[in-house]
Design a protein around this motif. Sequence first.
Motif, PDB file in Angstrom:
ATOM      1  N   UNK A 198       0.763  -1.340  -0.036  1.00  0.00           N
ATOM      2  CA  UNK A 198       0.055   0.034   0.180  1.00  0.00           C
ATOM      3  C   UNK A 198       0.726   1.119   0.088  1.00  0.00           C
ATOM      4  N   UNK A 199       2.253   1.356   0.862  1.00  0.00           N
ATOM      5  CA  UNK A 199       2.900   2.425   0.978  1.00  0.00           C
ATOM      6  C   UNK A 199       3.567   2.581  -0.585  1.00  0.00           C
ATOM      7  N   UNK A 200       3.839   1.700  -1.319  1.00  0.00           N
ATOM      8  CA  UNK A 200       4.352   1.682  -2.434  1.00  0.00           C
ATOM      9  C   UNK A 200       3.848   2.385  -3.626  1.00  0.00           C
ATOM     10  N   UNK A 201       2.170   2.458  -3.220  1.00  0.00           N
ATOM     11  CA  UNK A 201       1.400   3.262  -4.372  1.00  0.00           C
ATOM     12  C   UNK A 201       1.548   4.609  -4.239  1.00  0.00           C
ATOM     13  N   UNK A 202       2.213   5.257  -3.280  1.00  0.00           N
ATOM     14  CA  UNK A 202       2.448   6.790  -3.065  1.00  0.00           C
ATOM     15  C   UNK A 202       3.305   7.278  -4.289  1.00  0.00           C
ATOM     16  N   UNK A 203       4.178   6.820  -4.823  1.00  0.00           N
ATOM     17  CA  UNK A 203       5.107   7.453  -5.855  1.00  0.00           C
ATOM     18  C   UNK A 203       4.306   6.932  -7.212  1.00  0.00           C
ATOM     19  N   UNK A 260      -9.026   3.017 -12.838  1.00  0.00           N
ATOM     20  CA  UNK A 260     -10.072   3.628 -12.018  1.00  0.00           C
ATOM     21  C   UNK A 260      -9.963   4.993 -12.189  1.00  0.00           C
ATOM     22  N   UNK A 261     -10.834   5.788 -11.334  1.00  0.00           N
ATOM     23  CA  UNK A 261     -11.010   7.066 -11.477  1.00  0.00           C
ATOM     24  C   UNK A 261      -9.823   8.044 -11.284  1.00  0.00           C
ATOM     25  N   UNK A 262      -8.922   7.309 -10.294  1.00  0.00           N
ATOM     26  CA  UNK A 262      -7.508   8.044 -10.201  1.00  0.00           C
ATOM     27  C   UNK A 262      -6.930   8.220 -11.473  1.00  0.00           C
ATOM     28  N   UNK A 263      -6.955   7.323 -12.189  1.00  0.00           N
ATOM     29  CA  UNK A 263      -6.064   7.291 -13.546  1.00  0.00           C
ATOM     30  C   UNK A 263      -6.420   8.497 -14.323  1.00  0.00           C
ATOM     31  N   UNK A 264      -7.483   9.134 -14.233  1.00  0.00           N
ATOM     32  CA  UNK A 264      -7.861  10.396 -14.799  1.00  0.00           C
ATOM     33  C   UNK A 264      -7.082  11.554 -14.633  1.00  0.00           C
ATOM     34  N   UNK A 265      -6.195  11.495 -13.428  1.00  0.00           N
ATOM     35  CA  UNK A 265      -5.548  12.361 -13.068  1.00  0.00           C
ATOM     36  C   UNK A 265      -4.132  12.424 -13.483  1.00  0.00           C
ATOM     37  N   UNK A 266      -3.629  11.214 -14.155  1.00  0.00           N
ATOM     38  CA  UNK A 266      -2.366  11.152 -14.641  1.00  0.00           C
ATOM     39  C   UNK A 266      -1.360  11.417 -13.847  1.00  0.00           C
ATOM     40  N   UNK A 267      -0.342  12.085 -13.761  1.00  0.00           N
ATOM     41  CA  UNK A 267       0.827  12.451 -13.248  1.00  0.00           C
ATOM     42  C   UNK A 267       0.289  13.259 -11.605  1.00  0.00           C
ATOM     43  N   UNK A 319      -1.718  12.081  -9.898  1.00  0.00           N
ATOM     44  CA  UNK A 319      -2.203  10.947  -8.810  1.00  0.00           C
ATOM     45  C   UNK A 319      -0.940  10.737  -8.049  1.00  0.00           C
ATOM     46  N   UNK A 320       0.213  10.994  -8.453  1.00  0.00           N
ATOM     47  CA  UNK A 320       1.306  10.718  -7.782  1.00  0.00           C
ATOM     48  C   UNK A 320       1.506  11.629  -6.544  1.00  0.00           C
ATOM     49  N   UNK A 321       2.045  10.826  -5.284  1.00  0.00           N
ATOM     50  CA  UNK A 321       2.050  11.344  -4.069  1.00  0.00           C
ATOM     51  C   UNK A 321       0.671  11.049  -3.223  1.00  0.00           C
ATOM     52  N   UNK A 322      -0.079  10.291  -3.531  1.00  0.00           N
ATOM     53  CA  UNK A 322      -1.165   9.734  -2.950  1.00  0.00           C
ATOM     54  C   UNK A 322      -1.152   8.086  -2.801  1.00  0.00           C
ATOM     55  N   UNK A 323      -1.530   7.720  -1.711  1.00  0.00           N
ATOM     56  CA  UNK A 323      -1.682   6.465  -1.115  1.00  0.00           C
ATOM     57  C   UNK A 323      -2.953   5.771  -1.913  1.00  0.00           C
ATOM     58  N   UNK A 324      -3.199   4.890  -2.662  1.00  0.00           N
ATOM     59  CA  UNK A 324      -4.374   4.122  -3.031  1.00  0.00           C
ATOM     60  C   UNK A 324      -5.259   3.913  -1.934  1.00  0.00           C
ATOM     61  N   UNK A 325      -6.558   4.293  -1.948  1.00  0.00           N
ATOM     62  CA  UNK A 325      -7.417   4.008  -1.145  1.00  0.00           C
ATOM     63  C   UNK A 325      -7.793   2.387  -0.699  1.00  0.00           C
ATOM     64  N   UNK A 326      -7.798   1.846  -2.011  1.00  0.00           N
ATOM     65  CA  UNK A 326      -8.216   0.530  -2.099  1.00  0.00           C
ATOM     66  C   UNK A 326      -7.045  -0.442  -1.361  1.00  0.00           C
TER      67      UNK A 326
END
Length: 209
Positions: A166-171, A177-184, A186-193
Amino acid sequence: MGCDAGRVAEALRAGAATVAEHKAELIDLDRAIGDADHGENLDRGFAAIVSTLDSGVPETPGAVLKIAATTLISKVGGAAGPLYGTAFLRAATKLGDVSELDGAAIATGLRAALEGVVTRGKAEVGDATMVDALSPAVEAAERAQADGGDPAAVLSAAADAAKEGADSTVPLVARKGRASYLGERSVGHADPGATSTALLLRALAEVAR
């Protein structure tokens, strides 16, 4: 000592309590890169699981997991319901009618759950999804089982690996999913799932101990 149906039901209750405790955190994570519904949806779904189990616990671990699956699929919207529901359903189907789960059965159930999530969500490691937590968790569980680990050891290894995943998703740049719409962005945020996956596996491990 193996895990019977009562113990699996206890683990799901612990998972529900963990989701409730961390609901605000999961909402905040999802607000940053999604639609802020992950914590709310998951909390509602697990509360419904507990309500159903309060009416009676079936005789086998697989039947308990099937209750979790059908409840999540029917009660939870967004991605959480279908993905978690599929995970529990695949695990339940794989475990069949066994009356008690040992370390090997738990590792087998986790592998089936992962396969269900991958099939349903079409995600792989590196996409910044729950797969980034669940895949290393399964691999760690299988290694622990191969070393003769009991349910507590298998789930503890899975929980530790899921947290790292889970921690590895931050960078990562989200690719599903919806987060993919943000592109770059989305970097810096842990994935909720991925985060909820790690939290739930930790709750299950604590009960197994």
